[in-house]
Scaffold this motif. Structure first.
Motif, PDB file in Angstrom:
ATOM      1  N   TYR A 275       0.814  -1.174  -0.044  1.00 31.87           N
ATOM      2  CA  TYR A 275      -0.031   0.025   0.050  1.00 31.87           C
ATOM      3  C   TYR A 275       0.877   1.166  -0.017  1.00 31.87           C
ATOM      4  O   TYR A 275       0.584   2.209  -0.848  1.00 31.87           O
ATOM      5  N   ALA A 276       1.995   1.167   0.833  1.00 29.01           N
ATOM      6  CA  ALA A 276       2.877   2.226   0.781  1.00 29.01           C
ATOM      7  C   ALA A 276       3.457   2.822  -0.563  1.00 29.01           C
ATOM      8  O   ALA A 276       3.613   3.877  -1.088  1.00 29.01           O
ATOM      9  N   ALA A 277       3.773   1.525  -1.084  1.00 24.37           N
ATOM     10  CA  ALA A 277       4.644   1.630  -2.676  1.00 24.37           C
ATOM     11  C   ALA A 277       3.401   2.229  -3.601  1.00 24.37           C
ATOM     12  O   ALA A 277       3.959   3.303  -4.534  1.00 24.37           O
ATOM     13  N   LEU A 278       2.389   1.760  -3.401  1.00 23.05           N
ATOM     14  CA  LEU A 278       1.427   2.053  -4.497  1.00 23.05           C
ATOM     15  C   LEU A 278       0.951   3.515  -4.220  1.00 23.05           C
ATOM     16  O   LEU A 278       0.676   4.407  -5.145  1.00 23.05           O
ATOM     17  N   THR A 279       0.561   4.080  -2.847  1.00 27.78           N
ATOM     18  CA  THR A 279       0.394   5.272  -2.789  1.00 27.78           C
ATOM     19  C   THR A 279       1.350   6.316  -2.865  1.00 27.78           C
ATOM     20  O   THR A 279       1.065   7.516  -3.189  1.00 27.78           O
ATOM     21  N   ALA A 280       2.786   5.891  -2.833  1.00 26.28           N
ATOM     22  CA  ALA A 280       3.825   6.795  -3.181  1.00 26.28           C
ATOM     23  C   ALA A 280       3.863   6.974  -4.852  1.00 26.28           C
ATOM     24  O   ALA A 280       4.634   8.034  -5.188  1.00 26.28           O
ATOM     25  N   ASN A 281       3.316   6.422  -5.679  1.00 27.49           N
ATOM     26  CA  ASN A 281       3.439   6.654  -6.986  1.00 27.49           C
ATOM     27  C   ASN A 281       1.959   6.576  -7.542  1.00 27.49           C
ATOM     28  O   ASN A 281       1.273   5.731  -7.526  1.00 27.49           O
ATOM     29  N   PRO A 282       1.540   7.808  -7.919  1.00 33.93           N
ATOM     30  CA  PRO A 282       0.111   7.877  -8.571  1.00 33.93           C
ATOM     31  C   PRO A 282      -0.328   7.402  -9.645  1.00 33.93           C
ATOM     32  O   PRO A 282      -1.242   6.653  -9.720  1.00 33.93           O
ATOM     33  N   ILE A 283       0.612   6.875 -10.259  1.00 33.97           N
ATOM     34  CA  ILE A 283       0.728   5.963 -11.583  1.00 33.97           C
ATOM     35  C   ILE A 283       0.252   4.510 -11.379  1.00 33.97           C
ATOM     36  O   ILE A 283      -0.551   4.135 -11.600  1.00 33.97           O
ATOM     37  N   TYR A 284       1.065   4.106 -10.422  1.00 37.53           N
ATOM     38  CA  TYR A 284       0.891   2.737 -10.042  1.00 37.53           C
ATOM     39  C   TYR A 284      -0.350   2.543  -9.144  1.00 37.53           C
ATOM     40  O   TYR A 284      -1.169   1.557  -9.469  1.00 37.53           O
ATOM     41  N   PHE A 285      -0.931   3.496  -8.348  1.00 40.11           N
ATOM     42  CA  PHE A 285      -2.161   3.336  -7.551  1.00 40.11           C
ATOM     43  C   PHE A 285      -3.306   3.441  -8.637  1.00 40.11           C
ATOM     44  O   PHE A 285      -4.004   2.551  -8.536  1.00 40.11           O
ATOM     45  N   ALA A 286      -3.122   4.539  -9.684  1.00 38.82           N
ATOM     46  CA  ALA A 286      -4.238   4.469 -10.625  1.00 38.82           C
ATOM     47  C   ALA A 286      -4.439   3.123 -11.357  1.00 38.82           C
ATOM     48  O   ALA A 286      -5.532   2.568 -11.650  1.00 38.82           O
ATOM     49  N   ARG A 287      -3.166   2.530 -11.981  1.00 38.05           N
ATOM     50  CA  ARG A 287      -3.454   1.399 -12.633  1.00 38.05           C
ATOM     51  C   ARG A 287      -3.883   0.191 -11.917  1.00 38.05           C
ATOM     52  O   ARG A 287      -4.578  -0.645 -12.311  1.00 38.05           O
ATOM     53  N   ARG A 288      -3.650   0.073 -10.574  1.00 37.66           N
ATOM     54  CA  ARG A 288      -3.798  -0.987  -9.636  1.00 37.66           C
ATOM     55  C   ARG A 288      -5.352  -0.874  -9.282  1.00 37.66           C
ATOM     56  O   ARG A 288      -5.858  -1.963  -8.924  1.00 37.66           O
TER      57      ARG A 288
END
Length: 100
Positions: free
Chosen positions: A30-43
C-alpha cells in the motif's frame, strides 16, 4: 502458447491482493502504491479486475516485497488462497490452466 510464455496471461487483482495480505506484506504494498500515483491508478482501476502476469511494474513490486512473482501473479497463487480456477484469462479469452 508454450509453458514459458506468459504474455497475455493475467491474474485477478483480488487473488494477488490476498496473496500479498497473507504474508503480512500489504502495508508495504500500500505504501509503494500510494507513493506513486500512476501505480495507484493502474492497480485500483475498478473496470480492470486483473493484472498481466508479466507486467514489469507488477513483477517489480512483488519482487520488492520479497515475494515470488511466479506464485503471486499466476494461477498457482489462486490455488494457494483456495480458489479452484480451471482457466486463465488470455487477452479476453479463456485458455487451459496448464499447457498440454
Amino acid at each position: 502458447m508454450s509453458a514459458a510464455d506468459t504474455s497475455g496471461l493475467s491474474a485477478l487483482k483480488s487473488v494477488v491482493q490476498s496473496l500479498i495480505i497473507d504474508p503480512g506484506k500489504m502495508p508495504q504494498a500500500y505504501a509503494a502504491l500510494t507513493a506513486n500515483p500512476i501505480y495507484f491508478a493502474r492497480r485500483f482501476a475498478p473496470n480492470h479486475s486483473a493484472v498481466y502476469c508479466d507486467d514489469p511494474d507488477a513483477v517489480g513490486m512483488v519482487q520488492a516485497l520479497g515475494l515470488d512473482p511466479a506464485v503471486i501473479l499466476a494461477l498457482e497463487g489462486a490455488k494457494e488462497v483456495g480458489l479452484n480456477l480451471p482457466v486463465r484469462v488470455v487477452s479476453g479469452r479463456t485458455a487451459p490452466a496448464s499447457p498440454p
